[in-house]
Scaffold this motif. Structure first.
Motif, PDB file in Angstrom:
ATOM      1  N   ILE A 178      42.067  41.189  41.284  1.00 30.66           N
ATOM      2  CA  ILE A 178      43.324  41.096  40.528  1.00 30.66           C
ATOM      3  C   ILE A 178      44.190  39.981  41.105  1.00 30.66           C
ATOM      4  N   GLU A 179      44.330  39.961  42.435  1.00 25.97           N
ATOM      5  CA  GLU A 179      45.138  38.933  43.096  1.00 25.97           C
ATOM      6  C   GLU A 179      44.557  37.538  42.861  1.00 25.97           C
ATOM      7  N   TRP A 180      43.227  37.433  42.974  1.00 22.63           N
ATOM      8  CA  TRP A 180      42.575  36.136  42.794  1.00 22.63           C
ATOM      9  C   TRP A 180      42.768  35.616  41.374  1.00 22.63           C
ATOM     10  N   CYS A 181      42.599  36.494  40.391  1.00 23.72           N
ATOM     11  CA  CYS A 181      42.774  36.085  38.989  1.00 23.72           C
ATOM     12  C   CYS A 181      44.215  35.669  38.693  1.00 23.72           C
ATOM     13  N   GLN A 182      45.155  36.411  39.225  1.00 24.08           N
ATOM     14  CA  GLN A 182      46.557  36.069  39.017  1.00 24.08           C
ATOM     15  C   GLN A 182      46.905  34.738  39.671  1.00 24.08           C
ATOM     16  N   LYS A 183      46.395  34.536  40.880  1.00 23.06           N
ATOM     17  CA  LYS A 183      46.668  33.302  41.628  1.00 23.06           C
ATOM     18  C   LYS A 183      46.129  32.071  40.903  1.00 23.06           C
TER      19      LYS A 183
END
Length: 246
Positions: A178-183
């Motif tokens: 989730i964090e990677w996709c948002q970043k």
């Protein structure tokens, strides 16, 4: 009904063996053997004190969990002066993750000390971490905070917890993705299979697909939606290794 006061105050060959094992694990002599016996007593033994209160490791597990959090937090605060609150919180979560504590407890062979009426093969792996937390509480009650802190730093932190390794350790693939996709401004979805809820050999399974920017990246099944989401996120993580930058 078994009364713990009478049982734990008794002296026996078994006590001597237990004392030696505890001394080997702790690196010092226990003052009160009874508190350590309590840390390795399962509720199935049905031990009670004279007031009728249950005596097992569960209350000690609660206390040990809090002590471990506090001491690990202090260690990270001192060792990572540049780390902000979010970084320190994430690192602590990795250090005291159930998987990590289970591995540490298992390395100490704590399960071999457990008093239980249940076959130890029936326990989940979490029993190792639970007993480790109970042991930490027993040390605190027997020896005080400073000795407890020393045990955690010397026996747990130094040999098992490396800050650089923790920085690259993933404890939740779903959260990481989730964090990677948002970043990186990726659109992602975790969607259910058409055969979601399929029963195999009497066990219900839930299927999930991980979609990235409209494309199917990975699929996985597990016995709960939460497990299936974590499993498919892990598969997506490995499928996208060439793109993922820590």
């Amino acid at each position: 009904m078994k009364f713990i006061d009478d049982i734990f105050k008794s002296r026996s060959k078994e006590d001597g063996i237990f004392f030696c094992k505890m001394q080997e694990i702790l690196g010092f002599k226990p003052k009160s053997l009874s508190i350590y016996k309590r840390a390795f007593t399962h509720r199935s033994m049905n031990y009670k004190d004279k007031l009728g209160n249950d005596i097992n490791y569960e209350r000690l597990e609660f206390l040990g969990d809090s002590l471990l959090d506090s001491i690990i937090s202090t260690h990270l605060f001192k060792q990572s002066p540049q780390g902000d609150e979010g970084y320190l919180t994430k690192m602590r979560a990795k250090a005291v993750s159930r998987k990590n504590l289970n591995q540490i407890g298992e390395s100490f062979e704590l399960l071999s000390l457990l008093r239980t009426q249940v076959n130890t093969e029936c326990f989940s792996r979490n029993i190792h971490g639970n007993l480790l937390e109970a042991l930490i509480a027993a040390i605190y009650l027997d020896q005080g905070f400073k000795k407890c802190e020393k045990f955690i730093l010397e026996k747990i932190v130094n040999p098992f917890i490396d800050i650089e390794e923790l920085e690259h350790k993933v404890i939740s693939y779903k959260s990481y993705m989730i964090e990677w996709c948002q970043k990186h401004k990726h659109n992602f979805k975790i969607v259910e299979y058409k055969d979601n809820g399929k029963v195999v050999n009497g066990q219900k399974y839930f299927g999930m697909t991980y979609q990235l920017n409209g494309q199917d990246i990975a699929k996985a099944r597990a016995t709960s939606k939460k497990k299936a989401e974590e499993k498919v996120s892990r598969r997506a993580y490995y499928a996208l290794q060439d793109q993922i930058i820590d």
